[in-house]
Design a protein around this motif. Sequence first.
Motif, PDB file in Angstrom:
ATOM      1  N   THR A  21     -15.518  -9.572   6.569  1.00 50.56           N
ATOM      2  CA  THR A  21     -15.986  -9.059   5.061  1.00 50.56           C
ATOM      3  C   THR A  21     -15.056  -9.728   4.117  1.00 50.56           C
ATOM      4  O   THR A  21     -13.776  -9.521   3.901  1.00 50.56           O
ATOM      5  CB  THR A  21     -15.805  -7.410   5.126  1.00 50.56           C
ATOM      6  OG1 THR A  21     -16.704  -6.805   6.160  1.00 50.56           O
ATOM      7  CG2 THR A  21     -16.159  -6.889   3.518  1.00 50.56           C
ATOM      8  N   VAL A  22     -15.758 -10.686   3.305  1.00 51.81           N
ATOM      9  CA  VAL A  22     -14.880 -11.621   2.629  1.00 51.81           C
ATOM     10  C   VAL A  22     -15.210 -11.133   1.069  1.00 51.81           C
ATOM     11  O   VAL A  22     -16.486 -11.179   0.729  1.00 51.81           O
ATOM     12  CB  VAL A  22     -15.153 -12.948   2.809  1.00 51.81           C
ATOM     13  CG1 VAL A  22     -14.476 -13.849   1.990  1.00 51.81           C
ATOM     14  CG2 VAL A  22     -14.600 -13.342   4.148  1.00 51.81           C
ATOM     15  N   GLY A  23     -14.163 -11.315   0.334  1.00 51.21           N
ATOM     16  CA  GLY A  23     -14.370 -11.221  -1.154  1.00 51.21           C
ATOM     17  C   GLY A  23     -14.208  -9.857  -1.668  1.00 51.21           C
ATOM     18  O   GLY A  23     -14.358  -9.638  -3.046  1.00 51.21           O
ATOM     19  N   LEU A  24     -13.895  -8.820  -1.348  1.00 49.09           N
ATOM     20  CA  LEU A  24     -13.198  -7.443  -1.775  1.00 49.09           C
ATOM     21  C   LEU A  24     -12.036  -7.651  -2.409  1.00 49.09           C
ATOM     22  O   LEU A  24     -11.134  -8.251  -1.770  1.00 49.09           O
ATOM     23  CB  LEU A  24     -13.195  -6.265  -0.931  1.00 49.09           C
ATOM     24  CG  LEU A  24     -14.224  -5.991   0.199  1.00 49.09           C
ATOM     25  CD1 LEU A  24     -14.342  -5.023   0.960  1.00 49.09           C
ATOM     26  CD2 LEU A  24     -15.577  -5.538  -0.909  1.00 49.09           C
ATOM     27  N   VAL A  25     -11.819  -7.208  -3.625  1.00 50.02           N
ATOM     28  CA  VAL A  25     -10.748  -7.471  -4.355  1.00 50.02           C
ATOM     29  C   VAL A  25     -10.017  -6.288  -4.714  1.00 50.02           C
ATOM     30  O   VAL A  25     -10.685  -5.345  -5.516  1.00 50.02           O
ATOM     31  CB  VAL A  25     -10.701  -8.311  -5.448  1.00 50.02           C
ATOM     32  CG1 VAL A  25      -9.456  -8.884  -5.922  1.00 50.02           C
ATOM     33  CG2 VAL A  25     -11.142  -9.768  -5.096  1.00 50.02           C
ATOM     34  N   SER A  26      -8.736  -5.814  -4.594  1.00 46.27           N
ATOM     35  CA  SER A  26      -8.316  -4.554  -4.982  1.00 46.27           C
ATOM     36  C   SER A  26      -6.768  -4.683  -5.408  1.00 46.27           C
ATOM     37  O   SER A  26      -6.044  -5.822  -5.073  1.00 46.27           O
ATOM     38  CB  SER A  26      -8.191  -3.505  -3.956  1.00 46.27           C
ATOM     39  OG  SER A  26      -9.306  -3.373  -3.291  1.00 46.27           O
ATOM     40  N   LEU A  27      -6.240  -3.795  -5.959  1.00 45.89           N
ATOM     41  CA  LEU A  27      -4.596  -3.847  -6.443  1.00 45.89           C
ATOM     42  C   LEU A  27      -3.845  -2.890  -5.725  1.00 45.89           C
ATOM     43  O   LEU A  27      -4.432  -1.453  -5.805  1.00 45.89           O
ATOM     44  CB  LEU A  27      -4.540  -3.533  -7.994  1.00 45.89           C
ATOM     45  CG  LEU A  27      -5.159  -4.552  -8.880  1.00 45.89           C
ATOM     46  CD1 LEU A  27      -5.355  -4.356 -10.372  1.00 45.89           C
ATOM     47  CD2 LEU A  27      -4.068  -5.990  -8.810  1.00 45.89           C
ATOM     48  N   THR A  28      -2.841  -2.975  -5.528  1.00 42.38           N
ATOM     49  CA  THR A  28      -1.954  -2.080  -4.962  1.00 42.38           C
ATOM     50  C   THR A  28      -1.365  -1.035  -5.822  1.00 42.38           C
ATOM     51  O   THR A  28      -0.824  -1.598  -7.247  1.00 42.38           O
ATOM     52  CB  THR A  28      -0.914  -2.734  -4.135  1.00 42.38           C
ATOM     53  OG1 THR A  28       0.047  -3.504  -5.025  1.00 42.38           O
ATOM     54  CG2 THR A  28      -1.242  -3.319  -2.783  1.00 42.38           C
ATOM     55  N   THR A  29      -1.120  -0.022  -5.729  1.00 40.90           N
ATOM     56  CA  THR A  29      -0.240   0.960  -6.700  1.00 40.90           C
ATOM     57  C   THR A  29       1.072   1.569  -6.365  1.00 40.90           C
ATOM     58  O   THR A  29       1.425   2.112  -6.946  1.00 40.90           O
ATOM     59  CB  THR A  29      -1.098   2.313  -6.800  1.00 40.90           C
ATOM     60  OG1 THR A  29      -1.363   2.942  -5.635  1.00 40.90           O
ATOM     61  CG2 THR A  29      -2.616   1.954  -7.504  1.00 40.90           C
ATOM     62  N   THR A  30       1.339   1.108  -4.988  1.00 41.61           N
ATOM     63  CA  THR A  30       2.769   1.479  -4.519  1.00 41.61           C
ATOM     64  C   THR A  30       3.011   0.393  -3.738  1.00 41.61           C
ATOM     65  O   THR A  30       2.182  -0.511  -3.142  1.00 41.61           O
ATOM     66  CB  THR A  30       2.671   2.761  -3.976  1.00 41.61           C
ATOM     67  OG1 THR A  30       4.174   3.123  -3.553  1.00 41.61           O
ATOM     68  CG2 THR A  30       1.932   3.083  -2.704  1.00 41.61           C
ATOM     69  N   GLU A  31       4.095   0.493  -3.158  1.00 43.72           N
ATOM     70  CA  GLU A  31       4.735  -0.583  -2.016  1.00 43.72           C
ATOM     71  C   GLU A  31       3.848  -0.399  -0.792  1.00 43.72           C
ATOM     72  O   GLU A  31       3.617   0.816  -0.198  1.00 43.72           O
ATOM     73  CB  GLU A  31       6.193  -0.322  -1.458  1.00 43.72           C
ATOM     74  CG  GLU A  31       6.684  -1.416  -0.981  1.00 43.72           C
ATOM     75  CD  GLU A  31       8.256  -1.162  -0.750  1.00 43.72           C
ATOM     76  OE1 GLU A  31       9.151  -1.857  -1.272  1.00 43.72           O
ATOM     77  OE2 GLU A  31       8.532   0.118   0.074  1.00 43.72           O
ATOM     78  N   SER A  32       3.287  -1.505  -0.360  1.00 49.69           N
ATOM     79  CA  SER A  32       2.464  -1.483   0.978  1.00 49.69           C
ATOM     80  C   SER A  32       2.075  -2.661   1.787  1.00 49.69           C
ATOM     81  O   SER A  32       3.126  -3.521   1.615  1.00 49.69           O
ATOM     82  CB  SER A  32       0.826  -1.315  -0.012  1.00 49.69           C
ATOM     83  OG  SER A  32       0.912  -0.375  -0.772  1.00 49.69           O
ATOM     84  N   GLN A  33       1.512  -2.457   2.847  1.00 46.11           N
ATOM     85  CA  GLN A  33       1.435  -3.564   3.643  1.00 46.11           C
ATOM     86  C   GLN A  33      -0.090  -3.782   4.143  1.00 46.11           C
ATOM     87  O   GLN A  33      -0.592  -2.573   3.968  1.00 46.11           O
ATOM     88  CB  GLN A  33       2.294  -3.404   4.935  1.00 46.11           C
ATOM     89  CG  GLN A  33       3.683  -3.719   4.850  1.00 46.11           C
ATOM     90  CD  GLN A  33       4.596  -3.997   6.061  1.00 46.11           C
ATOM     91  OE1 GLN A  33       3.888  -4.276   7.047  1.00 46.11           O
ATOM     92  NE2 GLN A  33       5.825  -3.896   5.784  1.00 46.11           N
ATOM     93  N   THR A  34      -0.478  -4.821   4.681  1.00 46.67           N
ATOM     94  CA  THR A  34      -1.944  -5.007   5.222  1.00 46.67           C
ATOM     95  C   THR A  34      -2.279  -5.439   6.437  1.00 46.67           C
ATOM     96  O   THR A  34      -0.946  -6.078   7.086  1.00 46.67           O
ATOM     97  CB  THR A  34      -2.669  -5.884   3.913  1.00 46.67           C
ATOM     98  OG1 THR A  34      -2.519  -7.108   4.398  1.00 46.67           O
ATOM     99  CG2 THR A  34      -2.401  -5.619   2.791  1.00 46.67           C
TER     100      THR A  34
END
Length: 376
Positions: A265-278
């Motif tokens: 699934t390519v092209g989803l864009v989001s912003l983190t709101t806290t320290e995170s990992q993926t």
Amino acid sequence: MKNNYRKLGDYIQPVDVRNSDLKVSHLLGLSIDKCFIESIANTIGTDFRPYKIVKKGQFAYGPVTSRNGEKITIALLEEPECIISSSYAVFEITDTSKLLPEYLMLWFSRPEFDRYARYKSHGSVREIFDWDEMCRVELPVPPLNEQQKIVDTYNAITNRIRIKQKINENLEKTAQCLFEELTKDKENFETKTIEEISDAVICGKTPSTTESKYWGNEIPFITIPDMHGSNFIHTTERYLSIAGKQSQEKQTLPKNSICVSCIATVGLVSLTTTESQTNQQINSIICKEGISFYYVFMLLKQMTDELKRLGAGGSTTLNVSKSLFASIKLQLPNEENMNFFDKKVSSLFSKILINEKEIEKLEALKMTVVSQISKR
């Protein structure tokens, strides 16, 4: 059976009215989200006379459950009559002074009902939740006024969610207008790669799932399902422990990092709101100082088709590698215009984030109302 539970078969009856005179032309289907949806089937040359008519207040469901993962497709029609495929079963409540259709639909909306329907499905080639099994479903049937109170509470929450979603739609449109105003004349724009505008481009990684000490409730662990439907990622399905984060410290993203789904699934864009990992399906950008992460976020949201094209690469599975992602060229305004844009949209996105968090709480509250039905 619990004392206050009743068998559903005492309250419902099958309906089989065919579209033999072709009076009904509105064709709908059913979604695993438990709602009627516009049909996407190719109906050229189709004879609609065998199709079933569904009227407002009636239910339809797909008896075949083996195709839907863990969900059963079932929905209450809340609009004028339609036609559906004859493969669906249609039924109605025989006496709505004893059981409200909306209350029954809440019962069907429970995850526990999905699990029950799958467990009770049977068949060698395909598993079916047939009419007899539907009639054997047990549920609490309180007095009508109590049913109505539950339905009203649920609807009030749902309406509140709709209002918040509409507000966010308007805020996003305003931000989009500001973006289009900024980018309509690109005479003084310069071209830079993602790598050039970033302090770091990070491809995520999944810690060992066999190490229980790596998993906990402290650090959001972002996967693609967490990115659907929101600008911001404020909760995730899974979380890492501090030990899990420390096991791959270089994958840690600060607040306001831009996450882009780049595999399958390519092209989803989001912003983190806290320290995170993926996980490894996501590439993320930590913007340099002076680069508006809101501008880059909105720009990347416009580039879904290009990202998919880059990810095709002759493979059946889309894959935008970290190196390919980092080499993507972006057009940026000068720092003065970018800062001016950032100041304008930051207040809009702050409001969007507040509303998204409230929507999330309301969704949880809505499910609490639904789950409480079985405890009556």
